[in-house]
Scaffold this motif. Structure first.
Motif, mmCIF file in Angstrom:
data_model
loop_
_atom_site.group_PDB
_atom_site.id
_atom_site.type_symbol
_atom_site.label_atom_id
_atom_site.label_comp_id
_atom_site.label_asym_id
_atom_site.label_seq_id
_atom_site.Cartn_x
_atom_site.Cartn_y
_atom_site.Cartn_z
ATOM 1 N N MET A 1 0.841 -1.176 0.000
ATOM 2 C CA MET A 1 0.000 0.000 0.000
ATOM 3 C C MET A 1 0.887 1.241 0.000
ATOM 4 O O MET A 1 1.847 1.323 0.751
ATOM 5 N N ILE A 2 0.565 2.200 -0.838
ATOM 6 C CA ILE A 2 1.285 3.466 -0.891
ATOM 7 C C ILE A 2 0.509 4.474 -0.053
ATOM 8 O O ILE A 2 -0.684 4.662 -0.239
ATOM 9 N N GLU A 3 1.222 5.107 0.872
ATOM 10 C CA GLU A 3 0.582 6.032 1.806
ATOM 11 C C GLU A 3 1.343 7.353 1.813
ATOM 12 O O GLU A 3 2.561 7.386 1.677
ATOM 13 N N ARG A 4 0.614 8.447 1.953
ATOM 14 C CA ARG A 4 1.218 9.769 2.134
ATOM 15 C C ARG A 4 0.764 10.294 3.487
ATOM 16 O O ARG A 4 -0.371 10.091 3.904
ATOM 17 N N ASP A 5 1.661 10.970 4.157
ATOM 18 C CA ASP A 5 1.400 11.554 5.460
ATOM 19 C C ASP A 5 1.330 13.063 5.274
ATOM 20 O O ASP A 5 2.249 13.666 4.718
ATOM 21 N N ILE A 6 0.242 13.673 5.716
ATOM 22 C CA ILE A 6 0.084 15.121 5.645
ATOM 23 C C ILE A 6 0.028 15.659 7.062
ATOM 24 O O ILE A 6 -0.754 15.179 7.883
ATOM 25 N N ARG A 7 0.850 16.660 7.322
ATOM 26 C CA ARG A 7 0.877 17.264 8.654
ATOM 27 C C ARG A 7 0.604 18.751 8.551
ATOM 28 O O ARG A 7 1.159 19.430 7.695
ATOM 29 N N VAL A 8 -0.258 19.215 9.454
ATOM 30 C CA VAL A 8 -0.585 20.639 9.534
ATOM 31 C C VAL A 8 -0.088 21.121 10.888
ATOM 32 O O VAL A 8 -0.535 20.652 11.931
ATOM 33 N N ASP A 9 0.869 22.028 10.867
ATOM 34 C CA ASP A 9 1.481 22.514 12.092
ATOM 35 C C ASP A 9 2.144 23.857 11.801
ATOM 36 O O ASP A 9 2.774 24.025 10.762
ATOM 37 N N TYR A 40 4.022 18.791 4.417
ATOM 38 C CA TYR A 40 3.808 19.693 5.545
ATOM 39 C C TYR A 40 3.060 20.936 5.088
ATOM 40 O O TYR A 40 3.365 21.485 4.028
ATOM 41 N N PHE A 41 2.126 21.372 5.908
ATOM 42 C CA PHE A 41 1.413 22.628 5.684
ATOM 43 C C PHE A 41 1.441 23.415 6.985
ATOM 44 O O PHE A 41 1.243 22.848 8.063
ATOM 45 N N ALA A 42 1.685 24.704 6.888
ATOM 46 C CA ALA A 42 1.802 25.545 8.080
ATOM 47 C C ALA A 42 0.455 25.865 8.713
ATOM 48 O O ALA A 42 0.396 26.262 9.873
ATOM 49 N N GLU A 111 -3.740 5.623 0.375
ATOM 50 C CA GLU A 111 -4.246 6.215 1.613
ATOM 51 C C GLU A 111 -3.472 7.488 1.927
ATOM 52 O O GLU A 111 -2.269 7.561 1.719
ATOM 53 N N ILE A 112 -4.192 8.487 2.435
ATOM 54 C CA ILE A 112 -3.571 9.696 2.929
ATOM 55 C C ILE A 112 -3.907 9.793 4.412
ATOM 56 O O ILE A 112 -5.077 9.846 4.780
ATOM 57 N N ALA A 113 -2.859 9.799 5.234
ATOM 58 C CA ALA A 113 -3.042 9.963 6.681
ATOM 59 C C ALA A 113 -2.681 11.401 7.018
ATOM 60 O O ALA A 113 -1.742 11.959 6.470
ATOM 61 N N SER A 114 -3.440 11.995 7.915
ATOM 62 C CA SER A 114 -3.150 13.390 8.258
ATOM 63 C C SER A 114 -3.179 13.598 9.762
ATOM 64 O O SER A 114 -3.847 12.875 10.501
ATOM 65 N N SER A 115 -2.411 14.584 10.179
ATOM 66 C CA SER A 115 -2.458 15.012 11.572
ATOM 67 C C SER A 115 -2.477 16.524 11.578
ATOM 68 O O SER A 115 -1.782 17.167 10.790
#
Length: 120
Positions: A1-9, A40-42, A111-115
């Motif tokens: 499975m190919i997954e991307r992690d997106i973080r907002v901080d 990453y997103f601010a 899948e896209i996982a985000s925090s």
């Protein structure tokens, strides 16, 4: 499975820079460096500017049905070709849209996982 992690901080730029520096030092020392698929997103606003509802719809469509061209994708979505082209270009920059070996547009991620960090 190919997954991307997106973080907002709010510290997103610092976090990304620290990851790059750590990988650079490891590579200079001759240690293997595992690639990461992290975006990453601010701020929430920055994320929403890039991952709009229309772009989300485009990603879901491509995940189910790869497209031979942007024109074919626009037709499948019932949208204007110019706007779909803009959306594909933005999503390609993030690695969320690619072309396969046959040249078809695909969404390579399962899948896209985000925090989202709300407090420091």
């Amino acid at each position: 499975m190919i997954e991307r992690d997106i973080r907002v901080d709010a510290d997103a730029l610092d976090q990304a820079a620290a990851e790059v520096a750590k990988a650079w030092k490891a590579a200079e020392a001759g240690h293997p460096v595992a690639p990461t698929d992290r975006l990453y997103f601010a701020s929430w606003e920055a994320l929403c500017t890039v991952l709009t509802p229309k772009r989300y719809e485009l990603l879901r469509h491509l995940r189910r049905t790869p497209a031979d061209s942007i024109r074919a994708l626009a037709r499948g979505l019932g949208r204007d070709v110019k706007r779909v082209h803009e959306d594909v270009a933005a999503l390609e920059e993030l690695g969320l849209v690619e072309r396969d070996d046959a040249g078809r547009l695909i969404m390579p991620v399962d899948e896209i996982a985000s925090s989202i960090r709300f407090a420091a």
